[in-house]
Design a protein around this motif. Structure first.
Motif, PDB file in Angstrom:
ATOM      1  N   UNK A   1       0.833  -1.202   0.000  1.00 59.50           N
ATOM      2  CA  UNK A   1       0.000   0.000   0.000  1.00 59.50           C
ATOM      3  C   UNK A   1       0.866   1.250   0.000  1.00 59.50           C
ATOM      4  N   UNK A   2       1.848   1.306   0.885  1.00 55.46           N
ATOM      5  CA  UNK A   2       2.731   2.467   0.940  1.00 55.46           C
ATOM      6  C   UNK A   2       3.544   2.590  -0.349  1.00 55.46           C
ATOM      7  N   UNK A   3       4.011   1.465  -0.865  1.00 57.46           N
ATOM      8  CA  UNK A   3       4.838   1.486  -2.074  1.00 57.46           C
ATOM      9  C   UNK A   3       4.056   2.043  -3.253  1.00 57.46           C
ATOM     10  N   UNK A   4       2.846   1.546  -3.475  1.00 54.94           N
ATOM     11  CA  UNK A   4       2.061   2.022  -4.612  1.00 54.94           C
ATOM     12  C   UNK A   4       1.742   3.504  -4.492  1.00 54.94           C
ATOM     13  N   UNK A   5       1.451   3.955  -3.269  1.00 57.14           N
ATOM     14  CA  UNK A   5       1.171   5.377  -3.077  1.00 57.14           C
ATOM     15  C   UNK A   5       2.411   6.237  -3.292  1.00 57.14           C
ATOM     16  N   UNK A   6       3.578   5.664  -3.131  1.00 59.01           N
ATOM     17  CA  UNK A   6       4.806   6.403  -3.417  1.00 59.01           C
ATOM     18  C   UNK A   6       5.129   6.419  -4.908  1.00 59.01           C
ATOM     19  N   UNK A   7       5.109   5.249  -5.552  1.00 63.98           N
ATOM     20  CA  UNK A   7       5.621   5.185  -6.921  1.00 63.98           C
ATOM     21  C   UNK A   7       4.638   5.731  -7.949  1.00 63.98           C
ATOM     22  N   UNK A   8       3.392   5.966  -7.571  1.00 60.75           N
ATOM     23  CA  UNK A   8       2.489   6.672  -8.485  1.00 60.75           C
ATOM     24  C   UNK A   8       2.929   8.129  -8.654  1.00 60.75           C
ATOM     25  N   UNK A   9       3.594   8.669  -7.672  1.00 61.42           N
ATOM     26  CA  UNK A   9       4.060  10.046  -7.738  1.00 61.42           C
ATOM     27  C   UNK A   9       5.342  10.187  -8.541  1.00 61.42           C
ATOM     28  N   UNK A  10       5.975  11.337  -8.378  1.00 57.12           N
ATOM     29  CA  UNK A  10       7.103  11.698  -9.234  1.00 57.12           C
ATOM     30  C   UNK A  10       8.466  11.507  -8.583  1.00 57.12           C
ATOM     31  N   UNK A  11       8.498  10.969  -7.365  1.00 61.17           N
ATOM     32  CA  UNK A  11       9.767  10.941  -6.635  1.00 61.17           C
ATOM     33  C   UNK A  11      10.677   9.770  -7.012  1.00 61.17           C
ATOM     34  N   UNK A  12      10.159   8.777  -7.737  1.00 63.15           N
ATOM     35  CA  UNK A  12      10.927   7.559  -7.991  1.00 63.15           C
ATOM     36  C   UNK A  12      10.976   7.215  -9.469  1.00 63.15           C
ATOM     37  N   UNK A  13      12.075   6.558  -9.842  1.00 62.76           N
ATOM     38  CA  UNK A  13      12.247   6.005 -11.183  1.00 62.76           C
ATOM     39  C   UNK A  13      12.355   4.487 -11.067  1.00 62.76           C
ATOM     40  N   UNK A  14      11.625   3.793 -11.916  1.00 61.52           N
ATOM     41  CA  UNK A  14      11.672   2.332 -11.933  1.00 61.52           C
ATOM     42  C   UNK A  14      12.985   1.871 -12.576  1.00 61.52           C
ATOM     43  N   UNK A  15      13.683   0.970 -11.910  1.00 58.83           N
ATOM     44  CA  UNK A  15      14.996   0.533 -12.400  1.00 58.83           C
ATOM     45  C   UNK A  15      14.948  -0.795 -13.134  1.00 58.83           C
ATOM     46  N   UNK A  16      14.105  -1.741 -12.706  1.00 54.66           N
ATOM     47  CA  UNK A  16      14.211  -3.121 -13.184  1.00 54.66           C
ATOM     48  C   UNK A  16      13.088  -3.544 -14.122  1.00 54.66           C
ATOM     49  N   UNK A  17      12.148  -2.673 -14.398  1.00 51.18           N
ATOM     50  CA  UNK A  17      11.022  -2.961 -15.315  1.00 51.18           C
ATOM     51  C   UNK A  17      10.372  -4.301 -15.000  1.00 51.18           C
ATOM     52  N   UNK A  18      10.182  -4.554 -13.741  1.00 46.12           N
ATOM     53  CA  UNK A  18       9.581  -5.806 -13.289  1.00 46.12           C
ATOM     54  C   UNK A  18       8.089  -5.585 -13.054  1.00 46.12           C
ATOM     55  N   UNK A  19       7.263  -6.237 -13.848  1.00 49.61           N
ATOM     56  CA  UNK A  19       5.819  -6.076 -13.703  1.00 49.61           C
ATOM     57  C   UNK A  19       5.300  -6.538 -12.361  1.00 49.61           C
TER      58      UNK A  19
END
Length: 489
Positions: A75-93
């Motif tokens: 829950x916390x992770x999804x609420x974070x990565x929907x925003x602009x603070x993070x870049x996905x590194x591993x393209x893991x679905x």
């Protein structure tokens, strides 16, 4: 395809019902082995026959929320990565790529799994409340009141977590939009699966009713610091109410609730109950998880972990301590001039590895047993600060804001232009939330409650589009499993 979806959903419902069932502690006798109780039936004899077993049910409610698909991490992770603070590194679905790219659908795993875990927790709470009521004579009256209050606090937390992700923000239309199926009764079969969506306003009304009931019934404190952090007490319910009212834009009520647990002029503390206060060192609450700054957290241990690829440290910390799934966006808050290198939150929590910056706020190695922070006193101070600013009490807002900032950077002075006007001060407080609460699951919620656009983001050869409040992607869709079998949607 419809049959497949229904089959999947039936499996989910049975699983949800099973998770909602109370634990049993005594060995089965021969008659029970030959005539077992069906999985979707409740045996009051087993689950509620002694005070010790009733306490076991209470502990089970907290444990259910710790699912890796819910408050155990995702829950916390999804609420974070929907925003602009993070870049996905591993393209893991499997680890949130579609969430980061803003293209989840009704059948996307995270949409379905989080919904299922949350409603499993809700149903378990409802089953407990009914069982407790049916067996209230078996427990001390004071404990009956406390246990009921704890369950209602947890139900409110679950529903607020869901409504902020799967429904339009309250501030979009004063809560008139469709919200969630509001399940408030114990279900031990699929008979009552059909249930229309209540409005967002109706969901919020139930959340607040539960929290008011919880505040009235919860104890001022528990016997140990550990219990004060991991089980609800009176200030826990009040603190959550400041968050809920903030999401509703009811700033007068934010202030009213915050004043119950925030006193002082420069150093702020809770005057009653647990003596909540900021720790002098911002790093301490992420090492010693049971200080008075941590109002409510999900405890983890080597024998009770969130599970593979659910943990905060796995997503946000650099390898080898973490998995390095997401690194910090150089166009985000980490490089904002308002967050100087002298700030202890930067020196303690930001690490550079392989040319990328990572958040090491959650710094335990595998199996990543960092406690999951749900409510910290710093959030309450910032909730209060924003409400004060929006009601034009700028001196109070500045004092609260400064307490949070200067805990980490005692020499920092806000530029005059950052706090001189109401609009500037509100923006500064919102920016401070991005710094102080980074990685704790607030970014998506802060974007939606203030009706901002999710910013476009690019990095590592990937991109995600901007998402405006008018877009259908602004909130998550109902899961396909729910749509396939709930005929009243």
């Amino acid at each position: 395809m419809k049959n497949i979806n229904i089959k999947v959903h039936k499996h989910y419902l049975l699983k949800m019902a099973f998770l909602a069932l109370p634990f049993t502690f005594a060995a089965c006798d021969t008659d029970e082995l030959l005539n077992p109780v069906p999985e979707t039936s409740i045996s009051d004899k087993n689950a509620f026959d002694t005070p010790e077993r009733i306490l076991g049910q209470v502990n089970g409610l907290y444990d259910a929320l710790k699912s890796g698909q819910f408050y155990g991490g995702r829950l916390l992770i999804y609420n974070e990565i929907r925003g602009e603070e993070y870049i996905n590194r591993l393209t893991n679905g499997v680890t949130g790529l579609q969430t980061w790219q803003q293209n989840v659908q009704s059948g996307t795993n995270e949409v379905q799994n989080l919904w299922g875990a949350a409603y499993a927790s809700i149903n378990r709470i409802n089953v407990f409340l009914k069982g407790l009521e049916d067996n209230k004579a078996k427990v001390d009256p004071a404990l009956y009141t406390q246990y009921q209050a704890e369950a209602k606090f947890l139900r409110a937390l679950c529903y607020h977590s869901l409504v902020t992700l799967y429904a339009k923000p309250f501030n979009a239309d004063n809560g008139a939009s469709p919200g969630l199926p509001l399940r408030l009764q114990a279900e031990t079969s699929t008979a009552n699966n059909n249930l229309a969506r209540s409005t967002v306003a109706e969901v919020y009304a139930q959340i607040l009713q539960d929290l008011d009931d919880a505040e009235a019934g919860l104890p001022l404190n528990h016997a140990t610091d550990l219990l004060n952090t991991t089980r609800a007490h009176r200030n826990t319910a009040i603190a959550l109410k400041t968050r809920v009212y903030l999401h509703m834009g009811n700033y007068g009520k934010v202030i009213e609730e915050a004043q119950k647990i925030v006193s002082g002029t420069t150093t702020f503390t809770a005057p009653t109950g647990v003596a909540h206060a900021l720790q002098a060192d911002v790093a301490v609450p992420f090492v010693n998880y049971t200080t008075t700054e941590s109002i409510f957290s999900m405890p983890m241990s080597d024998l009770d972990v969130p599970g593979t690829q659910n943990q905060l440290g796995f997503y946000f910390n650099a390898a080898p301590t973490g998995g390095g799934e997401y690194y910090l966006n150089t166009a985000g808050i980490v490089n904002d001039p308002a967050w100087p290198d002298t700030d202890a939150r930067k020196t303690n929590f930001i690490v550079t590895e392989g040319g990328n910056m990572y958040l090491k706020k959650f710094n335990k190695p595998s199996p990543y047993t960092d406690y999951v922070p749900v409510i910290r006193y710093a959030e309450v101070l910032l909730n209060y600060a924003e409400a004060a600013a929006r009601t034009n009490d700028l001196p109070k807002a500045i004092a609260l804001l400064s307490a949070v900032r200067q805990r980490s950077d005692a020499s920092y002075i806000f530029p005059a232009e950052a706090i001189a006007t109401q609009e500037a001060l509100i923006n500064t407080i919102l920016k401070e939330r991005r710094i102080e609460l980074l990685g704790e699951g607030f970014r998506s919620m802060d974007i939606t409650r203030t009706l901002q656009t999710f910013p476009e983001k690019t990095g590592g050869g990937l991109s995600a589009p901007a998402v405006a409040p008018s877009s259908s992607d602004y909130v998550w869709p109902m899961p396909s499993t729910e749509i396939a079998t709930n005929k009243d949607l």
